[in-house]
Design an enzyme around this catalytic site. Structure first.
Site, mmCIF file in Angstrom:
data_model
loop_
_atom_site.group_PDB
_atom_site.id
_atom_site.type_symbol
_atom_site.label_atom_id
_atom_site.label_comp_id
_atom_site.label_asym_id
_atom_site.label_seq_id
_atom_site.Cartn_x
_atom_site.Cartn_y
_atom_site.Cartn_z
ATOM 1 N N GLU A 80 -60.721 -69.628 -55.286
ATOM 2 C CA GLU A 80 -60.836 -70.696 -56.280
ATOM 3 C C GLU A 80 -60.702 -70.163 -57.707
ATOM 4 O O GLU A 80 -60.169 -70.854 -58.584
ATOM 5 C CB GLU A 80 -62.168 -71.431 -56.127
ATOM 6 C CG GLU A 80 -62.283 -72.255 -54.852
ATOM 7 C CD GLU A 80 -62.864 -71.466 -53.680
ATOM 8 O OE1 GLU A 80 -63.101 -72.074 -52.622
ATOM 9 O OE2 GLU A 80 -63.076 -70.224 -53.834
ATOM 10 N N PHE A 142 -76.089 -78.725 -47.029
ATOM 11 C CA PHE A 142 -75.163 -77.609 -46.837
ATOM 12 C C PHE A 142 -74.055 -77.644 -47.893
ATOM 13 O O PHE A 142 -73.431 -78.662 -48.122
ATOM 14 C CB PHE A 142 -74.551 -77.670 -45.435
ATOM 15 C CG PHE A 142 -73.518 -76.619 -45.167
ATOM 16 C CD1 PHE A 142 -73.873 -75.274 -45.105
ATOM 17 C CD2 PHE A 142 -72.184 -76.963 -44.997
ATOM 18 C CE1 PHE A 142 -72.921 -74.294 -44.878
ATOM 19 C CE2 PHE A 142 -71.218 -75.991 -44.755
ATOM 20 C CZ PHE A 142 -71.593 -74.649 -44.700
ATOM 21 N N GLN A 143 -73.854 -76.522 -48.526
ATOM 22 C CA GLN A 143 -72.864 -76.343 -49.583
ATOM 23 C C GLN A 143 -73.052 -77.336 -50.724
ATOM 24 O O GLN A 143 -72.077 -77.797 -51.343
ATOM 25 C CB GLN A 143 -71.435 -76.421 -49.025
ATOM 26 C CG GLN A 143 -71.079 -75.216 -48.144
ATOM 27 C CD GLN A 143 -69.606 -75.117 -47.832
ATOM 28 O OE1 GLN A 143 -68.890 -76.114 -47.816
ATOM 29 N NE2 GLN A 143 -69.136 -73.899 -47.559
ATOM 30 N N LYS A 192 -68.474 -86.828 -51.497
ATOM 31 C CA LYS A 192 -67.657 -87.052 -50.305
ATOM 32 C C LYS A 192 -67.714 -88.508 -49.874
ATOM 33 O O LYS A 192 -66.697 -89.078 -49.421
ATOM 34 C CB LYS A 192 -68.138 -86.134 -49.178
ATOM 35 C CG LYS A 192 -67.257 -86.153 -47.946
ATOM 36 C CD LYS A 192 -67.693 -85.117 -46.921
ATOM 37 C CE LYS A 192 -66.744 -85.074 -45.718
ATOM 38 N NZ LYS A 192 -67.149 -84.022 -44.741
ATOM 39 N N MET A 508 -60.791 -49.562 -70.964
ATOM 40 C CA MET A 508 -61.477 -49.843 -72.218
ATOM 41 C C MET A 508 -62.922 -49.361 -72.181
ATOM 42 O O MET A 508 -63.445 -48.860 -73.185
ATOM 43 C CB MET A 508 -61.421 -51.337 -72.531
ATOM 44 C CG MET A 508 -61.932 -51.686 -73.923
ATOM 45 S SD MET A 508 -61.016 -50.897 -75.256
ATOM 46 C CE MET A 508 -59.667 -52.053 -75.483
#
Length: 612
Positions: A80, A142-143, A192, A508
């Site tokens: 993602e 969940f999630q 959802k 760096m």
């Protein structure tokens, strides 16, 4: 006299916004569909064409109707974060709103870094995330993650949609907010249950956004005062930031540069806004800017800041920055004006409109008072230019000079190529040693400094501008964070080129250890290119992703490798340049010190007259 209180109707009228869309939407108004179908239709209506996404449970209802769309191209990313940076690269390269999509929970939280990155650099982006069903929100399902709450500090606006009827309006508003005023990322989190629910699609022709009405027209009196100061200053500098690119105001800027006769500096986010070959351009200011750019700002009697925010990487120690300069500050975002440096003349407005008013106002001042005498100022600047040009020395270890490699990438590809950088030494060298003649040919993570940005952002840029030659200049540290998106590029026919500046180090960080930590190199050795052990072997890694891998270890091979990469247009190419780890980025202003303490090279500090 007291200011009359506006009526509710007047307030509503000022807040009314005509939203984008096509006539087809209104004729289809009232059609029954699911919330997921409504999202797809809404994205089509706002003109989106590409989505970088990764499906999961909560967003899955949306992926089914997406399969039927003939107007939306979905590119399946491998992470993602890659999808978010790809949307950013697309927006950088095209000026259009980038779109990314993810599921709930960890899918959404993986977008936090790209959203924060886009927020810092004012990138127009819309992220659509799935959320657990409305009845389950707040139950630690969940999630489940409160992605609206998590991202609120790093987005321009965030929405939670639980009613499918709200989807068209929310998508329309999200794109409008992302692309107007000061651009930025907008999150749309959709439950959802809303995606699965039934609705009748109705596209809004306008909407009310109370409190959101960006000022675009600058105040005439402030513009006239800015023109007066610019016409009478003896040591003016135009300090140009990334806001000029975001506003697509480079034509107006060029007119102001030419009419004013003043020197101009372009920040890391503004490279290309003024051609590097323009005789008034001094280069980039700040921590790793050119000595003439830094010195000019320090000695200026007037700074005209245009779409810039006086960030610490430009100002150094803020209290010592440009001590003798009056400041004109023009920006679309009123919150930036006076935030770090007090503005003597604040101008709030769209820079295209600012330039449209400021250029003729300045010409009128010249007609009244004559042209300013800048001969002495330019004499001093030309002395700095002659004494302190950008350059580098050969390496002591016989390995490639990274500056040479990057310079040749720029020279061989020319000014029309799109260069996308990761973060670190290679980013600074790419900003210094490549000549930028056009806007939107330099893409990088400026404000947040996100390692791993280059490969996915280059992917997005190539999707947005398929005819452009897109090169990612990346370090071996950055590359290992997001190189999985090479698989996305290979499968989706996105033939980016990657110049891998492989110094086998976190370069760096190692430079700071060299300069400030007595060369105690704690945890900066990556073991990727020096010696017989390569972990990983980047050529083999590229081949595993169905890309072409090329290794370059001698100066004689550099040009041929770049040209060979350009000849390959059916798959990505990774060119592994084994470079010296001891090369350092110069000039440099150490963090937290005055720009007066700039070092031109190690042990060499430029001197300029600090008496006014």
């Amino acid at each position: 006299m007291a200011t009359p209180t506006p009526s509710p109707a007047q307030v509503a009228a000022r807040s009314s916004v005509v939203l984008p869309g096509t006539q087809a939407a209104s004729t289809a108004a009232g059609e029954a569909m699911t919330g997921a179908q409504s999202v797809v239709r809404s994205l089509e209506e706002v003109g989106a064409d590409v989505i970088f996404g990764l499906p999961g449970g909560a967003i899955l209802p949306l992926y089914d109707p997406l399969l039927d769309s003939t107007r939306l191209r979905h590119i399946l990313v491998r992470h993602e974060q890659g999808g978010g940076h790809a949307a950013s690269g697309y927006a950088h390269a095209t000026g259009r709103v980038g779109v990314t999509m993810a599921t709930s929970g960890p899918g959404a939280t993986n977008l936090v870094t790209p959203l924060a990155d886009a927020n810092m650099d004012s990138i127009p982006m819309v992220a659509i995330t799935g959320q657990v069903g409305a009845s389950m929100i707040g139950t630690d399902a969940f999630q489940e993650a409160d992605i609206v709450g998590i991202t609120m500090p790093v987005t321009k606006h965030s929405y939670l949609v639980t009613n499918p009827d709200d989807i068209p309006r929310t998508i329309a508003e999200a794109f409008h907010i992302a692309s107007t005023g000061r651009p930025g990322p907008v999150l749309v989190d959709i439950a959802k249950s809303a995606l699965q629910g039934q609705t009748r699609f109705t596209w809004p022709t306008d909407t009310r956004l109370p409190g959101y009405h960006p000022v675009t027209k600058p105040h005439a009196k402030q513009v006239r005062e800015a023109a007066r100061l610019l016409a009478t200053a003896r040591r003016p500098v135009l300090y140009v930031g990334g806001g000029v690119i975001r506003a697509q105001a480079w034509d107006g800027l060029r007119k102001l540069v030419d009419v004013s006769g003043a020197p101009v500096v372009t920040t890391l986010m503004a490279r290309g806004a003024v051609p590097d070959t323009h005789p008034q351009h001094l280069g980039m200011p700040g921590m790793h800017g050119t000595v003439p750019a830094v010195a000019a700002l320090q000695k200026a009697d007037l700074i005209v800041a245009l779409g810039a925010r006086f960030d610490d990487r430009v100002t150094g120690l803020l209290s010592s920055f440009a001590p003798h300069a009056a400041v004109v500050h023009a920006d679309i975002d009123p919150a930036e004006i006076g935030k770090n440096r007090t503005a003597d003349v604040p101008i709030v407005g769209d820079l295209r409109e600012v330039f449209a008013d400021l250029v003729p106002a300045l010409q009128a001042e010249h007609e009244r008072s004559g042209l300013p005498d800048l001969a002495g100022w330019w004499h001093q600047i030309d002395e700095w230019r002659a004494a302190y040009p950008l350059g580098y020395t050969p390496t002591d270890d016989g390995l490639l000079s990274p500056q040479h490699v990057i310079q040749r990438v720029g020279e061989i590809n020319g000014p029309d190529a799109v260069i996308v950088a990761g973060v670190g030494q290679h980013q600074m060298w790419a900003s210094q040693f490549i000549t930028y003649e056009h806007p939107r040919t330099w893409i990088n993570s400026g404000g947040l400094g996100t390692m791993g940005y280059a490969v996915p952002a280059a992917m997005g840029a190539k999707v947005g501008r398929p005819d452009a030659n897109v090169w990612a200049i990346d370090g071996d540290g950055c590359f290992q964070m997001t190189n999985q998106e090479l698989a996305t590029c290979s499968i989706n026919d996105i033939p980016i080129k990657v110049a891998l500046i492989n110094n086998s180090s976190l370069g760096m960080v190692r430079q700071w250890q060299t300069l400030f930590y007595d060369q105690r190199y704690s945890n900066t050795d990556l073991h990727t290119g020096h010696g017989t052990r390569r972990v990983p072997d980047f050529v083999k890694l590229a081949e595993a992703y169905d890309a072409v891998g090329i290794r370059v270890e001698s100066p004689a091979e550099v040009d041929d490798a770049i040209k060979r990469a350009n000849e390959i247009d059916d798959r990505p190419v990774v060119v592994d340049f084994t470079v010296s780890r001891d090369a350092l980025v110069w000039p440099m202003v150490a963090a937290g010190v005055s720009n007066d303490e700039i070092q031109y090279a190690r042990g060499i500090s430029p001197s300029w007259d600090r008496e006014d």
